[in-house]
Each structure stands twice: as C-alpha cells, then as structure tokens.
Design a protein around this motif. Structure first.
Motif, mmCIF file in Angstrom:
data_model
loop_
_atom_site.group_PDB
_atom_site.id
_atom_site.type_symbol
_atom_site.label_atom_id
_atom_site.label_comp_id
_atom_site.label_asym_id
_atom_site.label_seq_id
_atom_site.Cartn_x
_atom_site.Cartn_y
_atom_site.Cartn_z
ATOM 1 N N VAL A 1 0.837 -1.194 0.000
ATOM 2 C CA VAL A 1 0.000 0.000 0.000
ATOM 3 C C VAL A 1 0.874 1.248 0.000
ATOM 4 O O VAL A 1 0.644 2.182 -0.769
ATOM 5 C CB VAL A 1 -0.970 -0.004 1.208
ATOM 6 C CG1 VAL A 1 -1.682 1.331 1.329
ATOM 7 C CG2 VAL A 1 -1.980 -1.130 1.073
ATOM 8 N N ARG A 2 1.891 1.270 0.849
ATOM 9 C CA ARG A 2 2.788 2.428 0.910
ATOM 10 C C ARG A 2 3.537 2.643 -0.400
ATOM 11 O O ARG A 2 3.901 3.763 -0.751
ATOM 12 C CB ARG A 2 3.786 2.266 2.061
ATOM 13 C CG ARG A 2 3.173 2.478 3.423
ATOM 14 C CD ARG A 2 4.232 2.564 4.495
ATOM 15 N NE ARG A 2 5.234 1.532 4.420
ATOM 16 C CZ ARG A 2 5.224 0.388 5.109
ATOM 17 N NH1 ARG A 2 4.237 0.139 5.934
ATOM 18 N NH2 ARG A 2 6.193 -0.486 4.982
ATOM 19 N N PHE B 1 2.345 2.339 -3.396
ATOM 20 C CA PHE B 1 1.519 2.972 -4.413
ATOM 21 C C PHE B 1 0.706 4.168 -3.907
ATOM 22 O O PHE B 1 0.128 4.897 -4.706
ATOM 23 C CB PHE B 1 0.549 1.950 -5.014
ATOM 24 C CG PHE B 1 1.259 0.835 -5.721
ATOM 25 C CD1 PHE B 1 1.860 1.051 -6.949
ATOM 26 C CD2 PHE B 1 1.351 -0.422 -5.148
ATOM 27 C CE1 PHE B 1 2.531 0.025 -7.607
ATOM 28 C CE2 PHE B 1 2.018 -1.456 -5.793
ATOM 29 C CZ PHE B 1 2.604 -1.231 -7.025
ATOM 30 N N THR B 2 0.660 4.332 -2.600
ATOM 31 C CA THR B 2 -0.188 5.377 -2.030
ATOM 32 C C THR B 2 0.568 6.100 -0.922
ATOM 33 O O THR B 2 1.218 5.467 -0.103
ATOM 34 C CB THR B 2 -1.471 4.758 -1.437
ATOM 35 O OG1 THR B 2 -2.107 3.984 -2.440
ATOM 36 C CG2 THR B 2 -2.426 5.808 -0.960
ATOM 37 N N GLN C 1 -2.788 10.316 1.459
ATOM 38 C CA GLN C 1 -3.933 9.734 0.757
ATOM 39 C C GLN C 1 -4.649 8.709 1.640
ATOM 40 O O GLN C 1 -5.875 8.645 1.654
ATOM 41 C CB GLN C 1 -3.483 9.065 -0.539
ATOM 42 C CG GLN C 1 -3.071 10.046 -1.611
ATOM 43 C CD GLN C 1 -2.491 9.328 -2.818
ATOM 44 O OE1 GLN C 1 -1.576 8.518 -2.671
ATOM 45 N NE2 GLN C 1 -3.038 9.627 -3.987
ATOM 46 N N ILE C 2 -3.882 7.909 2.353
ATOM 47 C CA ILE C 2 -4.475 6.915 3.246
ATOM 48 C C ILE C 2 -5.258 7.615 4.344
ATOM 49 O O ILE C 2 -6.406 7.264 4.636
ATOM 50 C CB ILE C 2 -3.391 5.992 3.847
ATOM 51 C CG1 ILE C 2 -2.770 5.136 2.743
ATOM 52 C CG2 ILE C 2 -3.965 5.119 4.956
ATOM 53 C CD1 ILE C 2 -1.539 4.370 3.161
ATOM 54 N N TYR D 1 -8.486 9.006 2.977
ATOM 55 C CA TYR D 1 -9.458 7.934 2.764
ATOM 56 C C TYR D 1 -10.094 7.511 4.088
ATOM 57 O O TYR D 1 -11.312 7.356 4.187
ATOM 58 C CB TYR D 1 -8.794 6.738 2.084
ATOM 59 C CG TYR D 1 -9.696 5.539 2.008
ATOM 60 C CD1 TYR D 1 -10.693 5.470 1.040
ATOM 61 C CD2 TYR D 1 -9.570 4.485 2.911
ATOM 62 C CE1 TYR D 1 -11.542 4.383 0.980
ATOM 63 C CE2 TYR D 1 -10.421 3.393 2.856
ATOM 64 C CZ TYR D 1 -11.400 3.348 1.886
ATOM 65 O OH TYR D 1 -12.251 2.274 1.839
#
Length: 141
Positions: A47-48, A50-51, A55-56, A59
């Motif tokens: 996850v880290r 690509f994001t 952003q996390i 969300y």
C-alpha cells in the motif's frame, strides 16, 4: 455515572440496526452511547508503495465521516448522550481495547459489517469480540 454502551459502527445495514436498538435502550434507561468507527490501518509495504500517507489518512477520514453522517441520521433526532469516535486498526482488537479502556458496560453490535465475510451467519469481527471479552455483548441481527 451513566452506563456506557459501545456501538461499533461501519454504516452497514447490520450496524445501523444495532445503533437503532442502542438508541432505544439509551432513551428508555439513559445510557451513554459511544459510536465507534474503526478504519483499517493500510500500513503495508504494498500500500505504501503505491499510495502516500496523506492519501491513506484522507481515505480513512472520509470513510469515517460518511459513516458518522449515517449514524447522525439516527442519533440527531433523539435525546441521547453520545460520542462519535474514529480509531485505526484491526476492528475486533480495537473494539476490545476501547471497551476495556473506557469502562464500557455493554457492547451492542451487528452480526456483520461491510467486510469480506458477507455470507457468514455471524461475522468474524462479531464472533471474535464475543469470544474475547468479559463484557456483555448484544448481537443485533
């Protein structure tokens, strides 16, 4: 001191029914409600990769805000004492931790949420909380 009811809430139909049941109890007996929304941490290497952290967080904040808007559709019309809380982590573990740390007297939750275990009679989070706590748990179908 008021009796505290912890209501895990993810805006699923099951959690809405649990919240409405809790509101009825709070109106009759004067309980204080703690409406808890647990967001997954998403702190994995993939996850880290690509994001970004921002952003996390965005969300998680938006997901919690949407859930709380749904909760307040029910709560706003009633004369009950309540607190909205967002926490990050593994849902069943956070629910258990929150219930221990805040002197909760009862956990009221739905059978299953918006997670992957849609076909189960009793969702994995509900089952894990039920099996791991010494606090009474009411499961609302």
């Amino acid at each position: 001191m008021k009796t505290k009811l912890l209501v895990p809430f993810d805006a699923s139909p099951s959690s809405i029914r649990a919240l409405n049941y809790s509101i009825q109890m709070a109106e009759k007996i004067g309980y204080e409600l703690i409406v808890l929304n647990v967001q997954l941490e998403f702190n994995t290497r993939n996850v880290r990769r690509f994001t970004g952290e921002d952003q996390i967080k965005y969300y998680q904040d938006e997901s919690a805000r949407e859930a709380f808007e749904k909760a307040e559709e029910s709560l706003g019309k009633k004369e009950v004492s309540y607190t909205l809380r967002k926490r990050i982590g593994i849902p069943d573990q956070v629910i258990l931790e929150e219930s221990r740390n805040d002197g909760v007297d009862l956990i009221v939750m739905g059978t299953r949420g918006v997670g992957r275990v849609k076909g189960a009679i009793l969702g994995s989070v509900s089952y894990n909380v039920l099996q791991s706590t010494v606090i009474p748990v009411t499961i609302v179908p």
